[in-house]
Scaffold this motif. Structure first.
Motif, PDB file in Angstrom:
ATOM      1  N   VAL A 128       0.867  -1.175   0.000  1.00 41.88           N
ATOM      2  CA  VAL A 128       0.000   0.000   0.000  1.00 41.88           C
ATOM      3  C   VAL A 128       0.902   1.223   0.000  1.00 41.88           C
ATOM      4  O   VAL A 128       1.910   1.249   0.694  1.00 41.88           O
ATOM      5  CB  VAL A 128      -0.874   0.027   1.265  1.00 41.88           C
ATOM      6  N   PHE A 129       0.548   2.218  -0.783  1.00 41.04           N
ATOM      7  CA  PHE A 129       1.339   3.447  -0.841  1.00 41.04           C
ATOM      8  C   PHE A 129       0.615   4.528  -0.052  1.00 41.04           C
ATOM      9  O   PHE A 129      -0.575   4.744  -0.240  1.00 41.04           O
ATOM     10  CB  PHE A 129       1.502   3.907  -2.288  1.00 41.04           C
ATOM     11  N   MET A 130       1.324   5.198   0.845  1.00 41.00           N
ATOM     12  CA  MET A 130       0.716   6.226   1.669  1.00 41.00           C
ATOM     13  C   MET A 130       1.527   7.508   1.553  1.00 41.00           C
ATOM     14  O   MET A 130       2.706   7.475   1.245  1.00 41.00           O
ATOM     15  CB  MET A 130       0.689   5.797   3.137  1.00 41.00           C
ATOM     16  N   GLU A 131       0.852   8.620   1.841  1.00 38.84           N
ATOM     17  CA  GLU A 131       1.542   9.901   1.790  1.00 38.84           C
ATOM     18  C   GLU A 131       1.740  10.431   3.197  1.00 38.84           C
ATOM     19  O   GLU A 131       0.816  10.395   3.996  1.00 38.84           O
ATOM     20  CB  GLU A 131       0.684  10.911   1.013  1.00 38.84           C
ATOM     21  N   PRO A 132       2.917  10.949   3.504  1.00 44.15           N
ATOM     22  CA  PRO A 132       3.104  11.561   4.805  1.00 44.15           C
ATOM     23  C   PRO A 132       2.300  12.845   4.891  1.00 44.15           C
ATOM     24  O   PRO A 132       1.956  13.411   3.859  1.00 44.15           O
ATOM     25  CB  PRO A 132       4.598  11.839   4.878  1.00 44.15           C
ATOM     26  N   PRO A 133       2.017  13.385   6.059  1.00 48.73           N
ATOM     27  CA  PRO A 133       2.438  12.884   7.370  1.00 48.73           C
ATOM     28  C   PRO A 133       1.660  11.630   7.765  1.00 48.73           C
ATOM     29  O   PRO A 133       0.437  11.587   7.633  1.00 48.73           O
ATOM     30  CB  PRO A 133       2.117  14.031   8.309  1.00 48.73           C
TER      31      PRO A 133
ATOM     32  N   SER B 198      12.672  12.024   6.780  1.00 46.49           N
ATOM     33  CA  SER B 198      12.663  12.098   8.234  1.00 46.49           C
ATOM     34  C   SER B 198      11.895  10.985   8.934  1.00 46.49           C
ATOM     35  O   SER B 198      10.922  11.238   9.606  1.00 46.49           O
ATOM     36  CB  SER B 198      12.066  13.429   8.664  1.00 46.49           C
ATOM     37  N   PRO B 199      12.276   9.739   8.788  1.00 44.77           N
ATOM     38  CA  PRO B 199      11.600   8.720   9.585  1.00 44.77           C
ATOM     39  C   PRO B 199      12.108   8.796  11.024  1.00 44.77           C
ATOM     40  O   PRO B 199      13.308   8.936  11.249  1.00 44.77           O
ATOM     41  CB  PRO B 199      12.042   7.409   8.936  1.00 44.77           C
TER      42      PRO B 199
ATOM     43  N   GLU C 290       7.238   7.517  12.479  1.00 38.60           N
ATOM     44  CA  GLU C 290       6.547   8.703  11.998  1.00 38.60           C
ATOM     45  C   GLU C 290       7.280   9.266  10.788  1.00 38.60           C
ATOM     46  O   GLU C 290       8.504   9.346  10.769  1.00 38.60           O
ATOM     47  CB  GLU C 290       6.497   9.753  13.119  1.00 38.60           C
ATOM     48  N   PHE C 291       6.502   9.617   9.776  1.00 34.36           N
ATOM     49  CA  PHE C 291       7.077  10.214   8.568  1.00 34.36           C
ATOM     50  C   PHE C 291       6.420  11.559   8.346  1.00 34.36           C
ATOM     51  O   PHE C 291       5.197  11.675   8.418  1.00 34.36           O
ATOM     52  CB  PHE C 291       6.792   9.341   7.348  1.00 34.36           C
ATOM     53  N   VAL C 292       7.215  12.573   8.055  1.00 33.42           N
ATOM     54  CA  VAL C 292       6.653  13.859   7.654  1.00 33.42           C
ATOM     55  C   VAL C 292       7.381  14.319   6.399  1.00 33.42           C
ATOM     56  O   VAL C 292       8.391  13.730   6.012  1.00 33.42           O
ATOM     57  CB  VAL C 292       6.786  14.932   8.764  1.00 33.42           C
ATOM     58  N   GLY C 293       6.863  15.348   5.772  1.00 36.94           N
ATOM     59  CA  GLY C 293       7.505  15.861   4.559  1.00 36.94           C
ATOM     60  C   GLY C 293       6.847  15.280   3.336  1.00 36.94           C
ATOM     61  O   GLY C 293       5.853  14.564   3.418  1.00 36.94           O
ATOM     62  N   ALA C 294       7.413  15.573   2.183  1.00 34.62           N
ATOM     63  CA  ALA C 294       6.835  15.110   0.924  1.00 34.62           C
ATOM     64  C   ALA C 294       7.470  13.784   0.539  1.00 34.62           C
ATOM     65  O   ALA C 294       8.663  13.592   0.685  1.00 34.62           O
ATOM     66  CB  ALA C 294       7.078  16.142  -0.162  1.00 34.62           C
ATOM     67  N   GLY C 295       6.661  12.871   0.041  1.00 31.74           N
ATOM     68  CA  GLY C 295       7.212  11.585  -0.376  1.00 31.74           C
ATOM     69  C   GLY C 295       6.156  10.514  -0.359  1.00 31.74           C
ATOM     70  O   GLY C 295       4.958  10.794  -0.378  1.00 31.74           O
ATOM     71  N   THR C 296       6.590   9.270  -0.336  1.00 32.44           N
ATOM     72  CA  THR C 296       5.685   8.131  -0.338  1.00 32.44           C
ATOM     73  C   THR C 296       6.191   7.119   0.674  1.00 32.44           C
ATOM     74  O   THR C 296       7.394   6.898   0.787  1.00 32.44           O
ATOM     75  CB  THR C 296       5.660   7.465  -1.725  1.00 32.44           C
ATOM     76  N   VAL C 297       5.267   6.495   1.395  1.00 33.15           N
ATOM     77  CA  VAL C 297       5.638   5.450   2.340  1.00 33.15           C
ATOM     78  C   VAL C 297       5.011   4.150   1.851  1.00 33.15           C
ATOM     79  O   VAL C 297       3.843   4.114   1.481  1.00 33.15           O
ATOM     80  CB  VAL C 297       5.155   5.801   3.764  1.00 33.15           C
ATOM     81  N   LEU C 298       5.804   3.082   1.837  1.00 33.40           N
ATOM     82  CA  LEU C 298       5.317   1.784   1.359  1.00 33.40           C
ATOM     83  C   LEU C 298       5.047   0.881   2.557  1.00 33.40           C
ATOM     84  O   LEU C 298       5.912   0.709   3.417  1.00 33.40           O
ATOM     85  CB  LEU C 298       6.373   1.112   0.468  1.00 33.40           C
ATOM     86  N   LEU C 299       3.849   0.319   2.589  1.00 31.09           N
ATOM     87  CA  LEU C 299       3.488  -0.567   3.687  1.00 31.09           C
ATOM     88  C   LEU C 299       3.069  -1.910   3.135  1.00 31.09           C
ATOM     89  O   LEU C 299       2.521  -1.997   2.049  1.00 31.09           O
ATOM     90  CB  LEU C 299       2.298   0.016   4.465  1.00 31.09           C
TER      91      LEU C 299
END
Lengths: 210, 269
Positions: free
Chosen positions: B150-155, B171-172, B205-214
């Motif tokens: 699953v792709f998620m967007e921070p924050p 910034s993880p 915790e992730f903040v900023g622009a990017g993508t988080v993969l779960l």
């Protein structure tokens, strides 16, 4: 008549005929069914002795009746194979069910078995009819033809059918011994004309670490 | 041609012509096409191939130049091999979901055990987060996950076990729920699980622009720990020997929960 219900359950419609299936793999049935354990896989006394000697043991039951019977084995993926007079080679543990009309037996496979850690012998199924084999993850069926030989990792090999020669190739060098090997030191090379079933997962083999 | 045609309603039969090039065969198997090229892959993930392909360890002399440009992780060197030659190669990993991703002059950090293979146009580097690898550049890579990704967007705050990787967000960090840290009772509860620990007191915790993969499960995939980063001051995870692998939290020497240091901190001493 074999059909898949989802990818992990095999449904067999029967009208008085019989199928051979792995012992204890029935999950449900309707209609009238009788279950009979077949000692030695229904291969007679000679087959029984051979299986005992080769370690390719298989406990099989015969299911007979009218209605539908459902089979499954530890939520493994099931693949249907149609045989038209040709021969299917499969590990005993991967064979779920066969038409009663198909003959099963054992055959010598050579060194491949040794590298997989599951013995030097494998089970053969031949005749006309359907068989169901199980694999860890859906199997990919790959064609072997004279111009395209295929090389398979022993841990991912499930079954093959047709007129195929297999040779065992080993890439063990001094690098393997010092831990710098290519990770694929043992391979089976298939040549000829047929189909090979490969699962997307590798069994733990003694070859798996080199 | 072969007499073993595709049986009517049977499975699809693949041969070198019908196998996809650099794409999934099914959800669990990926096919790489090599045209006199090279791919990096994790040891033992090849399940079958057509053609002439050779597998060599990273330390193979002839690969020196390639390794110099695209492989910068001595920690994982013994896990990786280079496939070179021409043909089509199938990759799979313990019947886990397999997906390919394209990076376009980007960067992506991924848990070491999840990365299966990558093109040499990408450079592999060890992340300063222990147990993670970073890919930089342009190219394709293949990763496995336990269940679909699953792709998620921070924050966003994510469960440590579900995290597969992240792209472009720098910034993880760890996040602890306040109740987990506050007071004697909170400390006891977290330590013993008595009196209602939810098991979700700790997140990334992730903040900023990017993508988080779960991944869609909290069961981690096994990974092999093959070494440790140099024991220099200021290097995360470099506190000497970490025998229990380099999971996200096992930096430095293993310690028991509720060691004196922890208690003191919890009691505010």
């Amino acid at each position: 008549m074999f059909r898949l219900q989802g990818s992990k359950v095999l449904a067999v419609d029967m009208t008085g005929d019989a199928v051979k299936a792995k012992n204890g793999s029935m999950v449900a049935y309707d209609g009238q069914m009788t279950f009979k354990k077949l000692s030695g896989g229904g291969e007679g006394l000679r087959g029984m002795v051979t299986r005992r000697l080769t370690g390719e043991q298989m406990t099989v039951m015969e299911v007979k009746g009218h209605g539908t019977c459902w089979f499954a084995d530890r939520a493994s993926e099931i693949n249907l194979v149609r045989l038209q007079g040709d021969k299917l080679y499969v590990e005993a543990g991967n064979l779920l069910a066969t038409d009663a009309g198909l003959r099963t037996g054992t055959t010598f496979t050579g060194l491949r078995g040794a590298s997989q850690g599951n013995g030097l012998f494998t089970t053969t199924v031949e005749g006309h009819g359907q068989a169901a084999i199980v694999s860890d993850g859906p199997a990919v069926v790959l064609r072997v033809s004279p111009q395209y030989p295929l090389i398979v990792d022993p841990g991912a090999y499930v079954a093959h059918q047709g007129d195929v020669r297999q040779t065992f190739q080993s890439g063990v060098t001094f690098r393997t011994l010092v831990g710098e090997g290519g990770g694929e030191a043992f391979q089976i090379r298939f040549e000829g004309d047929g189909l090979v079933y490969v699962q997307p997962s590798e069994r733990n083999t003694i070859a798996g670490d080199v | 041609m072969s007499t073993y045609g595709t049986p009517g309603a049977g499975p699809v039969v693949y041969d070198p012509v019908t196998l996809p090039a650099d794409d999934n065969v099914n959800g669990y198997t990926f096919c790489v096409e090599l045209r006199d090229g090279q791919w990096f892959l994790q040891k033992g993930k090849m399940i079958a191939y057509y053609g002439a392909i050779e597998f060599n360890g990273i330390g193979h002399g002839r690969l020196d130049r390639l390794v110099r440009t695209s492989f910068h992780s001595p920690l994982h060197a013994s896990d990786w091999v280079v496939a070179a030659g021409s043909g089509k190669m199938l990759l799979a990993d313990r019947a886990f979901d397999v997906n390919s991703y394209d990076l376009d002059d980007g960067n992506l950090t991924i848990r070491a055990g999840n990365l299966l293979a990558f093109q040499p146009s990408l450079a592999l580097k060890q992340s300063i987060v222990p147990g993670f690898l970073t890919l930089i550049g342009t190219g394709k890579f293949v990763a496995a996950s336990n269940g679909p990704v699953v792709f998620m967007e921070p924050p966003i705050r994510v469960d440590p076990q579900a995290l597969v990787g992240w792209a472009d967000c720098p910034s993880p960090c760890h996040h602890y729920d306040h109740g987990y840290m506050a007071g004697v009772l909170g400390g006891l509860r977290a330590m013993t699980g008595l009196g209602g620990a939810s098991g979700e007191e700790h997140q990334f915790e992730f903040v900023g622009a990017g993508t988080v993969l779960l991944q869609s499960t909290e069961t981690l995939m096994d990974e092999v720990a093959t070494g440790s980063v140099p024991p220099e001051p200021g290097v995360p995870g470099g506190g000497g020997t970490a025998p229990g692998g380099h999971g996200p939290q096992s930096s430095g020497a293993p310690r028991l929960p509720g060691q004196l240091g922890d208690l003191q901190r919890r009691f505010g001493l």
